[in-house]
Design a protein around this motif. Structure first.
Motif, PDB file in Angstrom:
ATOM      1  N   VAL A  74       0.886  -1.151   0.000  1.00 35.83           N
ATOM      2  CA  VAL A  74       0.000   0.000   0.000  1.00 35.83           C
ATOM      3  C   VAL A  74       0.928   1.206   0.000  1.00 35.83           C
ATOM      4  CG1 VAL A  74      -1.737   1.309   1.277  1.00 35.83           C
ATOM      5  CG2 VAL A  74      -1.812  -1.188   1.279  1.00 35.83           C
ATOM      6  N   ASN A  75       1.082   1.800  -1.161  1.00 37.56           N
ATOM      7  CA  ASN A  75       1.985   2.923  -1.288  1.00 37.56           C
ATOM      8  C   ASN A  75       1.212   4.191  -1.579  1.00 37.56           C
ATOM      9  OD1 ASN A  75       4.478   1.518  -0.909  1.00 37.56           O
ATOM     10  ND2 ASN A  75       4.134   0.612  -2.911  1.00 37.56           N
ATOM     11  N   ALA A  76       1.651   5.256  -0.962  1.00 34.02           N
ATOM     12  CA  ALA A  76       0.989   6.543  -1.137  1.00 34.02           C
ATOM     13  C   ALA A  76       1.395   7.182  -2.455  1.00 34.02           C
ATOM     14  CB  ALA A  76       1.363   7.459   0.018  1.00 34.02           C
ATOM     15  N   ARG A  77       0.479   7.896  -3.043  1.00 38.35           N
ATOM     16  CA  ARG A  77       0.788   8.739  -4.199  1.00 38.35           C
ATOM     17  C   ARG A  77       1.250  10.106  -3.722  1.00 38.35           C
ATOM     18  NH1 ARG A  77      -2.053   7.851  -9.338  1.00 38.35           N
ATOM     19  NH2 ARG A  77      -1.890   5.627  -9.692  1.00 38.35           N
ATOM     20  N   ALA A  78       0.737  10.504  -2.546  1.00 36.12           N
ATOM     21  CA  ALA A  78       1.097  11.792  -1.966  1.00 36.12           C
ATOM     22  C   ALA A  78       0.882  11.725  -0.458  1.00 36.12           C
ATOM     23  CB  ALA A  78       0.254  12.906  -2.558  1.00 36.12           C
ATOM     24  N   VAL A  79       1.734  12.424   0.269  1.00 30.32           N
ATOM     25  CA  VAL A  79       1.612  12.559   1.717  1.00 30.32           C
ATOM     26  C   VAL A  79       1.910  14.012   2.031  1.00 30.32           C
ATOM     27  CG1 VAL A  79       2.550  11.889   3.966  1.00 30.32           C
ATOM     28  CG2 VAL A  79       2.358  10.180   2.161  1.00 30.32           C
ATOM     29  N   SER A  80       1.093  14.611   2.885  1.00 31.31           N
ATOM     30  CA  SER A  80       1.383  15.989   3.283  1.00 31.31           C
ATOM     31  C   SER A  80       1.079  16.175   4.762  1.00 31.31           C
ATOM     32  CB  SER A  80       0.606  16.999   2.441  1.00 31.31           C
ATOM     33  OG  SER A  80      -0.775  16.894   2.690  1.00 31.31           O
ATOM     34  N   PHE A  81       1.821  17.087   5.363  1.00 34.18           N
ATOM     35  CA  PHE A  81       1.641  17.451   6.762  1.00 34.18           C
ATOM     36  C   PHE A  81       1.555  18.957   6.855  1.00 34.18           C
ATOM     37  CE2 PHE A  81       3.987  13.407   6.970  1.00 34.18           C
ATOM     38  CZ  PHE A  81       3.145  12.681   7.797  1.00 34.18           C
ATOM     39  N   ARG A  82       0.756  19.452   7.791  1.00 36.20           N
ATOM     40  CA  ARG A  82       0.611  20.895   7.966  1.00 36.20           C
ATOM     41  C   ARG A  82       1.861  21.529   8.566  1.00 36.20           C
ATOM     42  NH1 ARG A  82      -3.720  22.700  11.611  1.00 36.20           N
ATOM     43  NH2 ARG A  82      -3.020  21.002  12.906  1.00 36.20           N
ATOM     44  N   HIS A  83       2.612  20.773   9.332  1.00 35.93           N
ATOM     45  CA  HIS A  83       3.762  21.346  10.031  1.00 35.93           C
ATOM     46  C   HIS A  83       5.014  21.401   9.153  1.00 35.93           C
ATOM     47  CE1 HIS A  83       3.771  16.976  10.874  1.00 35.93           C
ATOM     48  NE2 HIS A  83       5.077  17.086  10.729  1.00 35.93           N
ATOM     49  N   ALA A  84       6.004  22.126   9.639  1.00 37.07           N
ATOM     50  CA  ALA A  84       7.255  22.300   8.901  1.00 37.07           C
ATOM     51  C   ALA A  84       8.011  20.981   8.803  1.00 37.07           C
ATOM     52  CB  ALA A  84       8.119  23.349   9.596  1.00 37.07           C
ATOM     53  N   ALA A  85       8.844  20.883   7.797  1.00 33.69           N
ATOM     54  CA  ALA A  85       9.631  19.666   7.562  1.00 33.69           C
ATOM     55  C   ALA A  85      10.730  19.519   8.612  1.00 33.69           C
ATOM     56  CB  ALA A  85      10.271  19.721   6.182  1.00 33.69           C
ATOM     57  N   PRO A  86      11.029  18.281   8.986  1.00 32.04           N
ATOM     58  CA  PRO A  86      12.195  18.063   9.844  1.00 32.04           C
ATOM     59  C   PRO A  86      13.472  18.241   9.017  1.00 32.04           C
ATOM     60  CG  PRO A  86      11.237  15.971   9.202  1.00 32.04           C
ATOM     61  CD  PRO A  86      10.343  17.045   8.659  1.00 32.04           C
ATOM     62  N   ALA A  87      14.601  18.241   9.692  1.00 31.42           N
ATOM     63  CA  ALA A  87      15.876  18.430   8.988  1.00 31.42           C
ATOM     64  C   ALA A  87      16.130  17.322   7.969  1.00 31.42           C
ATOM     65  CB  ALA A  87      17.019  18.502   9.998  1.00 31.42           C
ATOM     66  N   PHE A 102       5.597  19.216   3.268  1.00 31.42           N
ATOM     67  CA  PHE A 102       5.404  19.764   4.618  1.00 31.42           C
ATOM     68  C   PHE A 102       4.978  21.217   4.524  1.00 31.42           C
ATOM     69  CE2 PHE A 102       8.139  16.150   5.323  1.00 31.42           C
ATOM     70  CZ  PHE A 102       7.697  15.636   6.528  1.00 31.42           C
ATOM     71  N   GLY A 103       4.239  21.645   5.541  1.00 27.20           N
ATOM     72  CA  GLY A 103       3.825  23.041   5.613  1.00 27.20           C
ATOM     73  C   GLY A 103       2.675  23.391   4.686  1.00 27.20           C
ATOM     74  N   SER A 104       1.867  22.401   4.325  1.00 30.08           N
ATOM     75  CA  SER A 104       0.738  22.695   3.442  1.00 30.08           C
ATOM     76  C   SER A 104      -0.458  21.820   3.804  1.00 30.08           C
ATOM     77  CB  SER A 104       1.115  22.467   1.988  1.00 30.08           C
ATOM     78  OG  SER A 104       1.238  21.090   1.729  1.00 30.08           O
ATOM     79  N   ALA A 105      -1.593  22.280   3.425  1.00 37.96           N
ATOM     80  CA  ALA A 105      -2.814  21.508   3.618  1.00 37.96           C
ATOM     81  C   ALA A 105      -2.832  20.358   2.619  1.00 37.96           C
ATOM     82  CB  ALA A 105      -4.028  22.401   3.413  1.00 37.96           C
ATOM     83  N   PRO A 106      -3.510  19.271   2.946  1.00 34.08           N
ATOM     84  CA  PRO A 106      -3.595  18.153   2.010  1.00 34.08           C
ATOM     85  C   PRO A 106      -4.376  18.523   0.762  1.00 34.08           C
ATOM     86  CG  PRO A 106      -5.060  17.783   3.861  1.00 34.08           C
ATOM     87  CD  PRO A 106      -4.269  19.029   4.170  1.00 34.08           C
ATOM     88  N   PRO A 107      -4.087  17.849  -0.342  1.00 30.11           N
ATOM     89  CA  PRO A 107      -4.858  18.119  -1.564  1.00 30.11           C
ATOM     90  C   PRO A 107      -6.311  17.697  -1.377  1.00 30.11           C
ATOM     91  CG  PRO A 107      -3.461  16.196  -1.842  1.00 30.11           C
ATOM     92  CD  PRO A 107      -3.124  16.785  -0.499  1.00 30.11           C
ATOM     93  N   ARG A 108      -7.200  18.461  -1.896  1.00 30.47           N
ATOM     94  CA  ARG A 108      -8.645  18.133  -1.799  1.00 30.47           C
ATOM     95  C   ARG A 108      -9.273  18.318  -3.145  1.00 30.47           C
ATOM     96  NH1 ARG A 108     -11.138  16.525   3.264  1.00 30.47           N
ATOM     97  NH2 ARG A 108      -9.577  16.896   4.796  1.00 30.47           N
TER      98      ARG A 108
END
Length: 108
Positions: A74-87, A102-108
């Protein structure tokens, strides 16, 4: 319930439905209105360290449980998080198979 689901769709629908029994910190949502299925973790509130960890853990554990329960990739086509990216985002890329946004709303 997930292990006995006849289809991947039914398994995911059951994960979404029963998630409410595990946490009230947020809610899983399944959107199958388009060509792809989108699984969203919705949580209001701050983006501090503890909350970022919760968000990442829910998304990763949901993916892991689906892989294990279905016995297939089960592989994602896209993953997003609202918070900033880690290093270092390489562990995310390795786990999800894609580089999260990172730092964006999920696609809708």
């Amino acid at each position: 319930a997930v292990l006995t689901a006849p289809t991947m769709r039914e398994a995911v629908e059951r994960v979404v439905r029963y998630n409410k029994l595990f946490t009230d910190a947020g809610a899983l949502e399944l959107d199958t209105s388009g060509e792809l299925a989108w699984l969203y973790w919705n949580r209001e509130g701050p983006l501090g360290l503890g909350f970022r960890l919760v968000d990442e853990s829910v998304v990763a554990s949901s993916t892991s449980h689906l892989r294990h329960s279905l016995g297939q990739a089960v592989n994602a086509r896209a993953v997003s998080f609202r918070h900033a990216a880690p290093a270092d985002v390489s562990p995310f890329r390795a786990f999800f198979g894609v580089a999260p946004v990172f730092g964006s709303a999920p696609p809708r």
